[in-house]
Write a protein that holds these residues in place. Structure first.
Motif, PDB file in Angstrom:
ATOM      1  N   GLU A   1       0.878  -1.158   0.000  1.00 43.40           N
ATOM      2  CA  GLU A   1       0.000   0.000   0.000  1.00 43.40           C
ATOM      3  C   GLU A   1       0.914   1.205   0.000  1.00 43.40           C
ATOM      4  O   GLU A   1       1.916   1.231   0.727  1.00 43.40           O
ATOM      5  N   ALA A   2       0.595   2.191  -0.833  1.00 44.72           N
ATOM      6  CA  ALA A   2       1.448   3.370  -0.949  1.00 44.72           C
ATOM      7  C   ALA A   2       0.596   4.619  -1.073  1.00 44.72           C
ATOM      8  O   ALA A   2      -0.533   4.571  -1.569  1.00 44.72           O
ATOM      9  N   ASN A   3       1.152   5.713  -0.613  1.00 44.03           N
ATOM     10  CA  ASN A   3       0.547   7.026  -0.807  1.00 44.03           C
ATOM     11  C   ASN A   3       1.358   7.713  -1.893  1.00 44.03           C
ATOM     12  O   ASN A   3       2.575   7.853  -1.766  1.00 44.03           O
ATOM     13  N   CYS A   4       0.674   8.114  -2.956  1.00 40.47           N
ATOM     14  CA  CYS A   4       1.349   8.695  -4.110  1.00 40.47           C
ATOM     15  C   CYS A   4       0.818  10.102  -4.373  1.00 40.47           C
ATOM     16  O   CYS A   4      -0.291  10.444  -3.960  1.00 40.47           O
ATOM     17  N   GLN A   5       1.602  10.869  -5.095  1.00 39.93           N
ATOM     18  CA  GLN A   5       1.206  12.213  -5.501  1.00 39.93           C
ATOM     19  C   GLN A   5       1.250  12.270  -7.020  1.00 39.93           C
ATOM     20  O   GLN A   5       2.315  12.190  -7.615  1.00 39.93           O
ATOM     21  N   SER A   6       0.082  12.392  -7.645  1.00 41.76           N
ATOM     22  CA  SER A   6      -0.018  12.423  -9.095  1.00 41.76           C
ATOM     23  C   SER A   6      -0.229  13.856  -9.566  1.00 41.76           C
ATOM     24  O   SER A   6      -1.019  14.591  -8.976  1.00 41.76           O
ATOM     25  N   SER A   7       0.432  14.231 -10.652  1.00 39.99           N
ATOM     26  CA  SER A   7       0.232  15.570 -11.216  1.00 39.99           C
ATOM     27  C   SER A   7      -1.169  15.693 -11.826  1.00 39.99           C
ATOM     28  O   SER A   7      -1.699  16.787 -11.957  1.00 39.99           O
ATOM     29  N   MET A   8      -1.805  14.570 -12.166  1.00 40.00           N
ATOM     30  CA  MET A   8      -3.134  14.601 -12.779  1.00 40.00           C
ATOM     31  C   MET A   8      -4.268  14.581 -11.748  1.00 40.00           C
ATOM     32  O   MET A   8      -5.261  15.270 -11.916  1.00 40.00           O
ATOM     33  N   THR A   9      -4.125  13.770 -10.693  1.00 40.40           N
ATOM     34  CA  THR A   9      -5.237  13.596  -9.759  1.00 40.40           C
ATOM     35  C   THR A   9      -4.926  14.022  -8.326  1.00 40.40           C
ATOM     36  O   THR A   9      -5.799  13.942  -7.476  1.00 40.40           O
ATOM     37  N   GLY A  10      -3.710  14.430  -8.045  1.00 36.13           N
ATOM     38  CA  GLY A  10      -3.343  14.788  -6.676  1.00 36.13           C
ATOM     39  C   GLY A  10      -2.998  13.554  -5.870  1.00 36.13           C
ATOM     40  O   GLY A  10      -2.330  12.641  -6.352  1.00 36.13           O
ATOM     41  N   LYS A  11      -3.488  13.493  -4.627  1.00 37.84           N
ATOM     42  CA  LYS A  11      -3.180  12.376  -3.738  1.00 37.84           C
ATOM     43  C   LYS A  11      -3.883  11.108  -4.205  1.00 37.84           C
ATOM     44  O   LYS A  11      -5.065  11.130  -4.533  1.00 37.84           O
ATOM     45  N   VAL A  12      -3.117  10.016  -4.202  1.00 36.76           N
ATOM     46  CA  VAL A  12      -3.636   8.720  -4.627  1.00 36.76           C
ATOM     47  C   VAL A  12      -3.229   7.668  -3.596  1.00 36.76           C
ATOM     48  O   VAL A  12      -2.080   7.613  -3.185  1.00 36.76           O
ATOM     49  N   LYS A  13      -4.184   6.853  -3.203  1.00 38.07           N
ATOM     50  CA  LYS A  13      -3.907   5.694  -2.350  1.00 38.07           C
ATOM     51  C   LYS A  13      -3.796   4.499  -3.293  1.00 38.07           C
ATOM     52  O   LYS A  13      -4.768   4.121  -3.953  1.00 38.07           O
ATOM     53  N   LEU A  14      -2.603   3.944  -3.408  1.00 38.18           N
ATOM     54  CA  LEU A  14      -2.329   2.851  -4.340  1.00 38.18           C
ATOM     55  C   LEU A  14      -2.166   1.545  -3.569  1.00 38.18           C
ATOM     56  O   LEU A  14      -1.439   1.500  -2.577  1.00 38.18           O
TER      57      LEU A  14
END
Length: 158
Positions: free
Chosen positions: A90-103
Motif C-alpha cells: 500500500e502506498a501514498n502517491c502524488q499524481s500531477s493529474m489527480t493529486g493524492k492517490v492511495k495505491l
C-alpha cells in the motif's frame, strides 16, 4: 504481579516506539526482478494494458513499468504484507493529474515465466467525488525480444 506489570510497561513502550517509526522507502530492488526478454500482458478490465514489453536488466521492476512509471519519486510505501503465495503493498502517491492517490498492489508469480497483479488507485475524481481505477493484469514471458524491439519499448495489442 509487579514483575508482570513492569514487563507490560516495557512492551508497550517498545510497541509505541515501533508504531511511531516512519515507513521505510522501498527501493526498486525490493520488488521481484523479471526475466529479461519479451513479456505479453492481458487485462480483462484495462484495454490500455494489453500488449507487450521488451525487458532488459534496467527494466526488471514491474511496479515502475506496469503500474506507476514514477513510483520511486512520487510514492511512499505505507504498508507491506506477504502471504504464502502473494505480496501486497500500500502506498501514498502524488499524481500531477489527480493529486493524492492511495495505491494498493497485490502481486504473485515466479517473474521468470509469469506473474499476475491487481492494482487499485483511489483518488478524488470530478466534483470532489472519490473515484478508483482497478487493473487486473496477467503477464506471460515469451522469450527473446524480436528484432527491432529495444528494451523498454512497448507494443499495444489490438
Amino acid at each position: 504481579m509487579k514483575d508482570q506489570d513492569n514487563m507490560s510497561v516495557k512492551l508497550l513502550s517498545v510497541f509505541a516506539l515501533l508504531a511511531a517509526w516512519p515507513p521505510a522507502a522501498v527501493a526498486a530492488d525490493d520488488f521481484p526482478k523479471r526475466q529479461t526478454g519479451l513479456w505479453v500482458f492481458d487485462s480483462p478490465d484495462n484495454r490500455l494494458v494489453k500488449g507487450s514489453l521488451c525487458v532488459d536488466d534496467t527494466h526488471t521492476n514491474f511496479i515502475e513499468t506496469d503500474v506507476w512509471s514514477t513510483f520511486a519519486q512520487e510514492c511512499v510505501v505505507s504498508n507491506r504484507m506477504a502471504t504464502l503465495g502473494s505480496r501486497k503493498i500500500e502506498a501514498n502517491c502524488q499524481s500531477s493529474m489527480t493529486g493524492k492517490v492511495k495505491l494498493t498492489v497485490t502481486y504473485e508469480g515466479d517473474f521468470t515465466s509469469r506473474y499476475h497483479f491487481v492494482s487499485a488507485s483511489l483518488f478524488e475524481g470530478i466534483g470532489g467525488k472519490g473515484d478508483k481505477l482497478i487493473s487486473t493484469v496477467e503477464a506471460v514471458y515469451q522469450g527473446q525480444c524480436p528484432d527491432g524491439m529495444k528494451p523498454g519499448m512497448r507494443r499495444p495489442r489490438g
